[in-house]
Design a protein around this motif. Sequence first.
Motif, PDB file in Angstrom:
ATOM      1  N   LEU A 102       0.825  -1.206   0.000  1.00 14.43           N
ATOM      2  CA  LEU A 102       0.000   0.000   0.000  1.00 14.43           C
ATOM      3  C   LEU A 102       0.863   1.262   0.000  1.00 14.43           C
ATOM      4  CD1 LEU A 102      -2.804  -0.956   2.557  1.00 14.43           C
ATOM      5  CD2 LEU A 102      -3.092  -0.587   0.105  1.00 14.43           C
ATOM      6  N   TYR A 103       2.011   1.177   0.640  1.00 12.87           N
ATOM      7  CA  TYR A 103       2.901   2.337   0.737  1.00 12.87           C
ATOM      8  C   TYR A 103       3.978   2.343  -0.346  1.00 12.87           C
ATOM      9  CZ  TYR A 103       0.910   4.222   5.003  1.00 12.87           C
ATOM     10  OH  TYR A 103       0.064   4.810   5.914  1.00 12.87           O
ATOM     11  N   GLY A 104       3.903   1.384  -1.260  1.00 11.77           N
ATOM     12  CA  GLY A 104       4.895   1.332  -2.322  1.00 11.77           C
ATOM     13  C   GLY A 104       6.303   1.108  -1.806  1.00 11.77           C
ATOM     14  N   ALA A 105       6.418   0.403  -0.695  1.00 12.64           N
ATOM     15  CA  ALA A 105       7.716   0.199  -0.050  1.00 12.64           C
ATOM     16  C   ALA A 105       8.196  -1.247  -0.136  1.00 12.64           C
ATOM     17  CB  ALA A 105       7.642   0.621   1.416  1.00 12.64           C
ATOM     18  N   ASP A 106       7.537  -2.070  -0.981  1.00 12.81           N
ATOM     19  CA  ASP A 106       7.931  -3.477  -1.109  1.00 12.81           C
ATOM     20  C   ASP A 106       9.057  -3.607  -2.133  1.00 12.81           C
ATOM     21  OD1 ASP A 106       6.187  -2.630  -3.075  1.00 12.81           O
ATOM     22  OD2 ASP A 106       5.211  -4.571  -3.314  1.00 12.81           O
ATOM     23  N   GLU A 107      10.173  -2.971  -1.815  1.00  9.08           N
ATOM     24  CA  GLU A 107      11.318  -2.948  -2.710  1.00  9.08           C
ATOM     25  C   GLU A 107      12.255  -4.109  -2.408  1.00  9.08           C
ATOM     26  OE1 GLU A 107      13.558   0.340   0.138  1.00  9.08           O
ATOM     27  OE2 GLU A 107      12.478   0.958  -1.668  1.00  9.08           O
ATOM     28  N   PRO A 108      13.171  -4.436  -3.329  1.00 13.81           N
ATOM     29  CA  PRO A 108      14.116  -5.536  -3.078  1.00 13.81           C
ATOM     30  C   PRO A 108      14.924  -5.304  -1.804  1.00 13.81           C
ATOM     31  CG  PRO A 108      14.180  -4.863  -5.387  1.00 13.81           C
ATOM     32  CD  PRO A 108      13.319  -3.858  -4.679  1.00 13.81           C
ATOM     33  N   GLY A 109      15.057  -6.343  -1.023  1.00 11.93           N
ATOM     34  CA  GLY A 109      15.820  -6.261   0.219  1.00 11.93           C
ATOM     35  C   GLY A 109      15.002  -5.933   1.444  1.00 11.93           C
ATOM     36  N   VAL A 110      13.692  -5.592   1.258  1.00  5.19           N
ATOM     37  CA  VAL A 110      12.878  -5.225   2.402  1.00  5.19           C
ATOM     38  C   VAL A 110      12.610  -6.424   3.302  1.00  5.19           C
ATOM     39  CG1 VAL A 110      10.604  -5.625   1.357  1.00  5.19           C
ATOM     40  CG2 VAL A 110      10.881  -3.826   3.081  1.00  5.19           C
ATOM     41  N   GLU A 111      12.721  -7.634   2.732  1.00  9.27           N
ATOM     42  CA  GLU A 111      12.455  -8.833   3.546  1.00  9.27           C
ATOM     43  C   GLU A 111      13.411  -8.905   4.735  1.00  9.27           C
ATOM     44  OE1 GLU A 111      13.038  -8.840   0.320  1.00  9.27           O
ATOM     45  OE2 GLU A 111      11.269  -9.652  -0.706  1.00  9.27           O
ATOM     46  N   GLU A 112      14.696  -8.598   4.496  1.00 10.67           N
ATOM     47  CA  GLU A 112      15.672  -8.644   5.583  1.00 10.67           C
ATOM     48  C   GLU A 112      15.332  -7.633   6.677  1.00 10.67           C
ATOM     49  OE1 GLU A 112      16.358  -8.574   2.410  1.00 10.67           O
ATOM     50  OE2 GLU A 112      17.486 -10.433   2.018  1.00 10.67           O
ATOM     51  N   ARG A 113      14.853  -6.458   6.254  1.00 11.64           N
ATOM     52  CA  ARG A 113      14.477  -5.444   7.248  1.00 11.64           C
ATOM     53  C   ARG A 113      13.266  -5.898   8.059  1.00 11.64           C
ATOM     54  NH1 ARG A 113      14.638  -0.621   9.363  1.00 11.64           N
ATOM     55  NH2 ARG A 113      12.780   0.693   9.570  1.00 11.64           N
ATOM     56  N   VAL A 114      12.308  -6.537   7.408  1.00 11.11           N
ATOM     57  CA  VAL A 114      11.121  -7.018   8.120  1.00 11.11           C
ATOM     58  C   VAL A 114      11.510  -8.066   9.161  1.00 11.11           C
ATOM     59  CG1 VAL A 114       8.958  -8.303   7.878  1.00 11.11           C
ATOM     60  CG2 VAL A 114       9.515  -6.475   6.257  1.00 11.11           C
ATOM     61  N   VAL A 115      12.363  -8.996   8.769  1.00 11.11           N
ATOM     62  CA  VAL A 115      12.823 -10.017   9.714  1.00 11.11           C
ATOM     63  C   VAL A 115      13.537  -9.368  10.894  1.00 11.11           C
ATOM     64  CG1 VAL A 115      14.462 -11.914  10.027  1.00 11.11           C
ATOM     65  CG2 VAL A 115      12.975 -11.864   8.010  1.00 11.11           C
TER      66      VAL A 115
END
Length: 245
Positions: A102-115
Amino acid sequence: MHIAIRSLTKSFGRSLALDDVTLNIEPGRIVAVLGGNGAGKTTLLRCLAGVAAPDRGEVLYDGEPFRRDRVDLRQRLFLVPDFPFVYSEMQVLRHVGMVLRLYGADEPGVEERVVELLRDFDMLPLAEAAFGTLSRGQRYKGALSALLAADPEIWMFDEPFASGMDPRGLNAFRRHVSDATARGRTVIFTTQILELAERFADEVCILHHGCVHACGSLAELRTRSDTNTEGVLNEIFEQLHESQP
């Protein structure tokens, strides 16, 4: 992002929640909104976030008038209410992913930040748990993780220090807020805990019956008060109590 609030007024039936509120909030500040029950704290955040529409007045973000249909502006801010808006059946990780899209923030590498964020709040073991199975504090940490992952310019929280988060969660919250303001993010939160506002906020805004009673840094408030030490907020609230009929 600069926030300008101009003559904001909001009523619910015959009850006046906000009465001609005018404020300016500069970027990179931590602002605590204080006030008694029914002072208008939550209503102010809801109007800033576009959850509620004011009866009169306006909110400007970087000089642009804010309307509830301005999706581009709404993507630059995020409100976490005292009881977060989450689907009970949705898993924590899916909720974070939905917010990122929704915020257009699903960029590459965001998975590591979420974890990293989920681990920071002790939520990684609960990443696939449905919100409906979580405690109040866990639900709040799940919603908070989504905000931190999206990282908008303006963060808003309704009573985060009464959210049920455990000490580790509260410490992580303080740390992330401090890091965010160092990057120019603006953080606005409501609280009833005066001592916490004195220690944590750069500025405080005191609402009383929907009006702005006082606003500024603690140093500025002390110069207008009879005391030049800690406890100036207690003194202001005592004066408000004594002035009531």
